[in-house]
Design a protein around this motif. Structure first.
Motif, short mmCIF file in Angstrom:
data_model
loop_
_atom_site.label_atom_id
_atom_site.label_comp_id
_atom_site.label_asym_id
_atom_site.label_seq_id
_atom_site.Cartn_x
_atom_site.Cartn_y
_atom_site.Cartn_z
N ASN A 112 -65.67 -11.25 40.30
CA ASN A 112 -65.14 -9.85 40.32
C ASN A 112 -66.09 -8.80 40.32
O ASN A 112 -66.67 -8.68 39.21
CB ASN A 112 -63.88 -9.48 39.40
CG ASN A 112 -63.20 -8.38 39.64
OD1 ASN A 112 -63.32 -7.88 40.95
ND2 ASN A 112 -62.25 -7.83 39.03
N THR A 113 -66.12 -8.09 41.45
CA THR A 113 -67.24 -7.01 41.73
C THR A 113 -66.45 -5.82 42.36
O THR A 113 -67.00 -4.94 42.82
CB THR A 113 -68.47 -7.46 42.46
OG1 THR A 113 -67.93 -7.84 44.01
CG2 THR A 113 -69.35 -8.46 42.03
N GLY A 114 -64.97 -5.80 42.08
CA GLY A 114 -64.20 -4.70 42.87
C GLY A 114 -63.67 -3.98 42.07
O GLY A 114 -64.61 -3.14 41.39
N ARG A 115 -62.49 -4.07 41.29
CA ARG A 115 -61.95 -3.28 40.32
C ARG A 115 -61.37 -4.02 39.07
O ARG A 115 -61.09 -5.13 39.30
CB ARG A 115 -60.80 -2.49 40.91
CG ARG A 115 -61.24 -1.59 42.09
CD ARG A 115 -61.85 -0.08 41.45
NE ARG A 115 -62.12 0.63 42.51
CZ ARG A 115 -63.30 0.85 42.95
NH1 ARG A 115 -64.22 0.14 42.84
NH2 ARG A 115 -63.66 1.86 43.84
N GLY A 116 -61.85 -3.89 37.93
CA GLY A 116 -61.64 -4.38 36.76
C GLY A 116 -60.11 -4.79 36.45
O GLY A 116 -59.60 -6.03 36.25
N GLY A 117 -59.20 -3.84 36.92
CA GLY A 117 -58.04 -4.11 36.66
C GLY A 117 -57.27 -5.01 37.66
O GLY A 117 -56.14 -5.35 37.33
N VAL A 118 -57.78 -5.53 38.62
CA VAL A 118 -57.43 -6.66 39.41
C VAL A 118 -57.28 -7.89 38.50
O VAL A 118 -56.54 -8.60 38.81
CB VAL A 118 -58.21 -6.81 40.76
CG1 VAL A 118 -57.92 -7.98 41.58
CG2 VAL A 118 -58.35 -5.49 41.58
N VAL A 119 -57.85 -8.10 37.53
CA VAL A 119 -57.82 -9.25 36.78
C VAL A 119 -57.34 -8.90 35.40
O VAL A 119 -57.81 -7.84 34.68
CB VAL A 119 -59.22 -9.99 36.62
CG1 VAL A 119 -59.20 -11.01 35.78
CG2 VAL A 119 -59.61 -10.12 38.06
N ASP A 120 -56.51 -9.56 34.92
CA ASP A 120 -56.11 -9.38 33.43
C ASP A 120 -57.08 -10.30 32.50
O ASP A 120 -57.09 -11.46 32.56
CB ASP A 120 -54.57 -10.14 33.20
CG ASP A 120 -53.92 -10.00 31.75
OD1 ASP A 120 -54.95 -9.96 30.96
OD2 ASP A 120 -52.85 -10.21 31.75
N THR A 121 -57.74 -9.24 31.77
CA THR A 121 -58.97 -9.91 31.30
C THR A 121 -58.59 -10.79 30.21
O THR A 121 -59.30 -11.94 29.84
CB THR A 121 -59.68 -8.65 30.44
OG1 THR A 121 -60.19 -7.62 31.67
CG2 THR A 121 -60.89 -9.04 29.64
N GLU A 122 -57.56 -10.63 29.49
CA GLU A 122 -57.50 -11.43 28.34
C GLU A 122 -56.69 -12.78 28.97
O GLU A 122 -57.03 -13.84 28.42
CB GLU A 122 -56.23 -10.87 27.25
CG GLU A 122 -56.82 -9.58 26.72
CD GLU A 122 -58.08 -9.65 25.76
OE1 GLU A 122 -58.09 -10.88 25.45
OE2 GLU A 122 -58.90 -8.84 26.29
N ALA A 123 -55.97 -12.84 29.85
CA ALA A 123 -55.29 -14.17 30.58
C ALA A 123 -56.38 -14.86 30.95
O ALA A 123 -56.74 -16.13 31.20
CB ALA A 123 -54.38 -13.76 31.88
N LEU A 124 -57.66 -14.29 31.56
CA LEU A 124 -58.75 -14.76 32.17
C LEU A 124 -59.52 -15.46 31.03
O LEU A 124 -59.85 -16.78 31.00
CB LEU A 124 -59.56 -13.85 32.93
CG LEU A 124 -60.87 -14.45 33.47
CD1 LEU A 124 -60.80 -15.15 34.65
CD2 LEU A 124 -62.06 -13.20 33.97
N ALA A 125 -59.56 -14.63 30.00
CA ALA A 125 -60.40 -15.48 28.77
C ALA A 125 -59.66 -16.78 28.34
O ALA A 125 -60.00 -17.90 28.05
CB ALA A 125 -60.68 -14.35 27.73
N ASP A 126 -58.18 -16.47 28.47
CA ASP A 126 -57.35 -17.84 27.80
C ASP A 126 -57.63 -18.79 28.53
O ASP A 126 -57.88 -19.93 28.31
CB ASP A 126 -56.13 -17.28 27.78
CG ASP A 126 -55.63 -16.30 26.77
OD1 ASP A 126 -56.22 -16.11 25.68
OD2 ASP A 126 -54.45 -15.67 26.80
N ALA A 127 -57.62 -18.69 30.02
CA ALA A 127 -57.75 -19.58 30.96
C ALA A 127 -59.04 -20.45 31.09
O ALA A 127 -59.34 -21.61 30.98
CB ALA A 127 -57.65 -19.15 32.54
N ILE A 128 -60.01 -19.63 30.70
CA ILE A 128 -61.52 -20.30 30.60
C ILE A 128 -61.53 -21.12 29.13
O ILE A 128 -61.99 -22.33 29.19
CB ILE A 128 -62.47 -18.85 30.39
CG1 ILE A 128 -62.59 -18.65 32.06
CG2 ILE A 128 -64.00 -19.77 30.27
CD1 ILE A 128 -63.60 -17.21 31.92
#
Length: 322
Positions: free
Chosen positions: A231-247
């Motif tokens: 993601n090099t666009g806008r931070g809010g496009v990704v749910d940060t906590e959901a991403l960390a959970d997925a990883i």
């Protein structure tokens, strides 16, 4: 004398703006305005504003009746009430394409760094380890699928560069019906299909109500466990906590992020503890060339508008806020 005020600017120099103003015979003033009252005080009598983060609201516009133009450093205009400006006859300008090459370079660099395990190899080598065990399995780029979400200027540049490296490139953009000639052979997919197919999912969409948390726990669950997010666009496009959970649970392999929802990312955030995450501090836009271009063009837009001319980059009233 025509007067332009830089409401706020955290750059270490305003030399490009000063040169442009001097050539046009315009008085340029730099302020440090963080809120509406400070902007109104600093910009009293101004013909034009150059803005970085300061709020340009209806109240500010009403307090500056002689204002002709507001020019923003950057692409997004979310701190400017564009509709209110247009209703008052004030032009709003941005610099929509100054960093296309630089951000796409950064997206590719992040993807390659993650796919080749370079940060992890570097850290282990500093600890005395000279083997590849920590990053196995690695795969060559040729034959892997690079998914681009959003085919604007930056998305198209990223797709072009990924293809040159041997990736198969697929793309998703809800408003694009046919890929441009320069990307002929790139397959357009639905969002659902690109989630399941991409080895690399690179995001290049503006932040709108429709794209906020485009990647969330549900959509991330439809990605493959060996895939990565860039993601090099806008931070809010990704749910940060959901991403960390997925990883953490192995739902996806990793992520490379130049932007996150809430910046700066707290040093205690768990993303810093994940070895298969690469982070940079919202610097994808930067090169010396893009920096100078951004500043010069923001000044030129403000100068043109202040002199009653049509600037190069005018944001229409109905433009989406990014």
């Amino acid at each position: 004398m025509v007067r332009i005020v830089i409401t706020d600017c955290d750059h270490d120099t305003i030399e490009p703006e000063q040169l442009a103003a001097a050539e046009a015979g315009i008085d340029l003033v730099r302020a440090d305005s963080a809120d509406e009252d400070a902007v109104i005080e600093a910009a009293a009598g101004a013909d034009g504003l150059i803005v970085q983060y300061a709020p340009i609201t209806a109240a500010v516009l009403d307090a500056l009746p002689g204002l002709k133009v507001v020019s923003r450093y950057g692409v997004g205009v979310d701190t400017i009430d564009v509709d209110a400006a247009h209703a008052r006859g004030v032009l709003v300008c941005n610099v929509p394409d100054y960093g296309s090459e630089d951000v796409s370079d950064h997206a590719i660099a992040l993807a390659l760094s993650l796919l080749r395990g370079i940060p992890r190899l570097d850290r282990r080598m500093r600890q005395g380890s000279y083997d590849v065990a920590a990053v196995k399995p690695l795969h060559r780029f040729r034959g892997r699928t690079f998914g681009v979400v959003g085919l604007g200027r930056i998305g198209r540049a990223t797709a072009r560069k990924a293809r040159a490296l041997g990736f198969e490139v697929v793309a998703h953009d809800p408003v694009v019906e046919e890929v441009p000639a320069s990307l002929r052979g790139t397959e357009l997919l639905s969002f659902e299909d690109i989630l399941g197919r991409a080895d690399v999912l690179s995001l290049h969409v503006p932040l709108t109500p429709a794209t906020r948390h485009l990647l969330n726990s549900g959509t991330l669950s439809r990605m493959r466990p060996d895939s990565v997010v860039v993601n090099t666009g806008r931070g809010g496009v990704v749910d940060t906590e959901a991403l960390a959970d997925a990883i953490e649970r192995g739902g996806i392999l990793g992520a490379a992020l130049d932007v996150v929802e809430n910046e700066p990312l707290p040093p205690s955030h768990r993303l810093f503890g994940l070895s298969n995450v690469v982070l940079t501090p919202h610097t994808g836009w930067y090169s010396e060339e893009s920096f100078t271009e951004l500043k010069r063009r923001a000044a030129e837009n403000a100068i043109a508008g202040s002199l009653g001319r049509t600037p190069r980059d005018v944001v229409p009233a109905a433009a989406p806020r990014t």
